[in-house]
Design an enzyme around this catalytic site. Structure first.
Site, PDB file in Angstrom:
ATOM      1  N   HIS A 164       8.528 -13.624  62.009  1.00 56.84           N
ATOM      2  CA  HIS A 164       7.577 -13.249  63.098  1.00 56.84           C
ATOM      3  C   HIS A 164       6.761 -12.045  62.589  1.00 56.84           C
ATOM      4  O   HIS A 164       6.971 -10.877  62.379  1.00 56.84           O
ATOM      5  CB  HIS A 164       8.782 -12.668  64.197  1.00 56.84           C
ATOM      6  CG  HIS A 164       8.167 -12.182  65.452  1.00 56.84           C
ATOM      7  ND1 HIS A 164       8.635 -12.125  66.579  1.00 56.84           N
ATOM      8  CD2 HIS A 164       6.734 -11.839  65.689  1.00 56.84           C
ATOM      9  CE1 HIS A 164       8.043 -11.857  67.584  1.00 56.84           C
ATOM     10  NE2 HIS A 164       6.641 -11.419  66.814  1.00 56.84           N
TER      11      HIS A 164
ATOM     12  N   HIS B  19       2.600 -11.367  62.731  1.00 58.58           N
ATOM     13  CA  HIS B  19       1.207 -11.821  63.504  1.00 58.58           C
ATOM     14  C   HIS B  19       0.285 -11.179  62.007  1.00 58.58           C
ATOM     15  O   HIS B  19      -0.085 -10.166  62.083  1.00 58.58           O
ATOM     16  CB  HIS B  19       0.823 -11.036  64.628  1.00 58.58           C
ATOM     17  CG  HIS B  19       1.730 -11.488  65.704  1.00 58.58           C
ATOM     18  ND1 HIS B  19       1.847 -12.657  66.799  1.00 58.58           N
ATOM     19  CD2 HIS B  19       2.979 -11.119  66.178  1.00 58.58           C
ATOM     20  CE1 HIS B  19       2.429 -12.456  67.462  1.00 58.58           C
ATOM     21  NE2 HIS B  19       3.555 -11.613  67.107  1.00 58.58           N
TER      22      HIS B  19
ATOM     23  N   HIS C  80       7.278 -16.282  72.121  1.00 61.08           N
ATOM     24  CA  HIS C  80       7.658 -15.192  72.351  1.00 61.08           C
ATOM     25  C   HIS C  80       8.187 -14.966  74.008  1.00 61.08           C
ATOM     26  O   HIS C  80       7.690 -15.589  74.874  1.00 61.08           O
ATOM     27  CB  HIS C  80       6.402 -13.779  72.499  1.00 61.08           C
ATOM     28  CG  HIS C  80       5.891 -13.486  71.098  1.00 61.08           C
ATOM     29  ND1 HIS C  80       5.612 -14.232  70.162  1.00 61.08           N
ATOM     30  CD2 HIS C  80       5.733 -12.450  70.914  1.00 61.08           C
ATOM     31  CE1 HIS C  80       5.248 -13.754  69.222  1.00 61.08           C
ATOM     32  NE2 HIS C  80       5.175 -12.430  69.409  1.00 61.08           N
TER      33      HIS C  80
ATOM     34  N   GLU D 156      10.674 -10.188  75.406  1.00 59.33           N
ATOM     35  CA  GLU D 156      10.038  -8.890  74.941  1.00 59.33           C
ATOM     36  C   GLU D 156      10.017  -8.100  75.895  1.00 59.33           C
ATOM     37  O   GLU D 156      10.776  -6.933  75.968  1.00 59.33           O
ATOM     38  CB  GLU D 156       8.866  -8.955  74.151  1.00 59.33           C
ATOM     39  CG  GLU D 156       8.322  -7.870  73.489  1.00 59.33           C
ATOM     40  CD  GLU D 156       7.002  -7.885  72.662  1.00 59.33           C
ATOM     41  OE1 GLU D 156       6.182  -8.889  73.099  1.00 59.33           O
ATOM     42  OE2 GLU D 156       6.566  -7.233  71.926  1.00 59.33           O
TER      43      GLU D 156
ATOM     44  N   ASP E 168       6.765  -7.725  63.022  1.00 57.98           N
ATOM     45  CA  ASP E 168       5.696  -8.063  64.048  1.00 57.98           C
ATOM     46  C   ASP E 168       4.157  -7.725  63.712  1.00 57.98           C
ATOM     47  O   ASP E 168       3.391  -8.684  63.472  1.00 57.98           O
ATOM     48  CB  ASP E 168       6.105  -7.488  65.254  1.00 57.98           C
ATOM     49  CG  ASP E 168       5.603  -7.948  66.654  1.00 57.98           C
ATOM     50  OD1 ASP E 168       5.107  -9.143  66.735  1.00 57.98           O
ATOM     51  OD2 ASP E 168       6.084  -7.383  67.538  1.00 57.98           O
ATOM     52  N   ASP E 169       3.906  -6.666  63.849  1.00 55.61           N
ATOM     53  CA  ASP E 169       2.385  -6.098  63.588  1.00 55.61           C
ATOM     54  C   ASP E 169       2.573  -5.001  62.876  1.00 55.61           C
ATOM     55  O   ASP E 169       2.435  -3.944  63.252  1.00 55.61           O
ATOM     56  CB  ASP E 169       1.859  -5.850  64.754  1.00 55.61           C
ATOM     57  CG  ASP E 169       1.585  -7.047  65.975  1.00 55.61           C
ATOM     58  OD1 ASP E 169       0.839  -7.994  65.455  1.00 55.61           O
ATOM     59  OD2 ASP E 169       2.477  -7.240  66.869  1.00 55.61           O
TER      60      ASP E 169
HETATM   61  N1  ADE Z   1       0.721 -10.502  69.437  1.00 58.67           N
HETATM   62  C1  ADE Z   1       0.868  -9.565  68.493  1.00 58.67           C
HETATM   63  N2  ADE Z   1       2.087  -8.994  68.514  1.00 58.67           N
HETATM   64  C2  ADE Z   1       2.656  -9.141  69.755  1.00 58.67           C
HETATM   65  C3  ADE Z   1       3.713  -8.818  70.410  1.00 58.67           C
HETATM   66  N3  ADE Z   1       4.513  -8.154  69.995  1.00 58.67           N
HETATM   67  N4  ADE Z   1       4.066  -9.626  71.762  1.00 58.67           N
HETATM   68  C4  ADE Z   1       3.164 -10.441  72.060  1.00 58.67           C
HETATM   69  N5  ADE Z   1       2.246 -10.751  71.722  1.00 58.67           N
HETATM   70  C5  ADE Z   1       1.805 -10.031  70.404  1.00 58.67           C
HETATM   71 ZN    ZN Z   2       5.073 -10.866  67.907  1.00 61.85          ZN
END
Ligand code: ADE
Ligand code: ZN
Length: 338
Positions: free
Chosen positions: A19, A21, A199, A202, A280-281
């Site tokens: 996971h 991005h 997703h 969340e 994630d990011d």
């Molecule tokens: N795009 C990038 N990170 C995300 C996240 N945690 N949830 C939803 N969309 C995303």
């Molecule tokens: Zn994500």
């Protein structure tokens, strides 16, 4: 108290990241470099000002900055540099396999060709496989705040490249954009032989996780935190052996949890769910996969056995063939012996 033996185990265990991005790995330094290279103006004076802006109270707060950050990505080389930077950090965390999300609509809407994005990301991944021994899959995400029609047109644009794209996902603003909105797009993607993930849970309610399972027929659930609110859902996810791609630092930064001690990772493992640890990011949330493992292991006092299970889950939950998964599991067994 930091536990050095646990940290050393985390360091040396082979891991897969499921996971991530790729646009969320754009570090402020590279953001500035690309802004200069491409003559794009950004509303920040320096790297410190960018980092200071990374304070979010929910998912949408973050997404607003995330889409703005993407504006500096224009050329094939930009996407290469972005992906290569991620891969070198992943390699330092003993990551051996990555399944990378990208958001084509975030780029095509700005006039960047689908092919430019894919070419740059893929060229770096090919180099990463050769030079860093990291295998990969590429997952194209649909932005759920956009229409079904837009998602269909993105799937159409991807058609000439389907031998280079392994799956589809669903991301962006969750609440108000349930999986049901994309049921037909996902049916088409499955028909085309693509893997499917989404997703769910969340910020959205357990019903969205049910929809992801029943309507989109996902093979994995990205995040899935709120599935824990529904016992029947937990039993179903455990029974079907579905993998959850949990993102501890993301959860903390986006206020999905108040404190790392509230991370659902241990509860998930105790309930027999296949949890995995992901970043994630990472450029926005303060750490790559190793930092996520360390943060959650310290806060929840995870045992070595639990950490090993999390690493194993990352491979068994991947889209790799079973033989490759088995090879990685053997390497985990070897690394666990110290
Ligand atoms: N795009 C990038 N990170 C995300 C996240 N945690 N949830 C939803 N969309 C995303
Ligand atoms: Zn994500």
């Amino acid at each position: 108290m930091p536990n050095p033996a646990r940290a050393a185990l985390i360091d040396r265990l082979p891991k897969a990241e499921l996971h991530l991005h790729i646009e969320g790995s754009l570090e402020p330094e590279l953001l500035f470099e690309l802004a200069q290279r491409n003559g794009v103006s950004i509303p920040f004076a320096n790297v410190e000002a960018v980092r200071a802006a990374y304070s979010f109270s929910n998912l949408q707060d973050f997404l607003d900055i995330y889409y703005q950050g993407m504006s500096v990505l224009l050329t094939e080389q930009d996407f290469y540099d972005l992906t290569w930077a991620y891969l070198t950090r992943a390699a330092a965390d003993t990551v051996r396999h990555v399944e990378i999300f990208f958001d084509p609509q975030g780029h095509t809407a700005r006039g960047v060709a689908f092919e430019t994005v894919l070419d740059g990301i893929e060229r770096a991944l090919i180099d990463g496989e050769a030079q860093l021994r990291i295998s990969y899959r590429i997952i194209m995400c649909f932005l759920r705040h956009l229409s079904e029609e837009d998602a269909f047109s993105t799937l159409d644009q991807a058609q000439p490249y389907l031998d280079r794209i392994h799956g589809v996902g669903l991301d962006s603003s969750e609440v108000g954009h349930p999986p049901a909105k994309f049921v037909r797009v996902f049916a088409k993607a499955r028909e085309l032989g693509l893997h499917v993930t989404a997703h769910a849970g969340e910020e959205g309610p357990p019903e969205y996780v049910y929809e992801a399972l029943d309507l989109l027929q996902v093979e994995r659930i990205d995040h899935g935190n709120r599935a824990l609110e529904d016992h029947a859902l937990v039993a179903r996810i455990a029974g079907e052996g579905l993998t959850l791609t949990v993102c501890p630092l993301s959860n903390l930064k986006l206020c999905v949890i108040k404190d790392m001690a509230d991370s659902p990772v241990k509860r998930m493992l105790d309930l027999g769910l296949k949890a995995t640890i992901n970043s994630d990011d990472p450029a926005y949330f303060g750490g790559y996969v190793g930092a996520n493992f360390r943060a959650v292991a310290e806060a929840l006092d995870l045992s070595e056995a639990e950490i090993i299970t999390l690493a194993e889950n990352s491979f068994t939950g991947s889209f790799l063939p079973v033989l490759d998964q088995a090879r990685h599991l053997a390497e985990i067994a070897e690394a666990s012996r110290g």
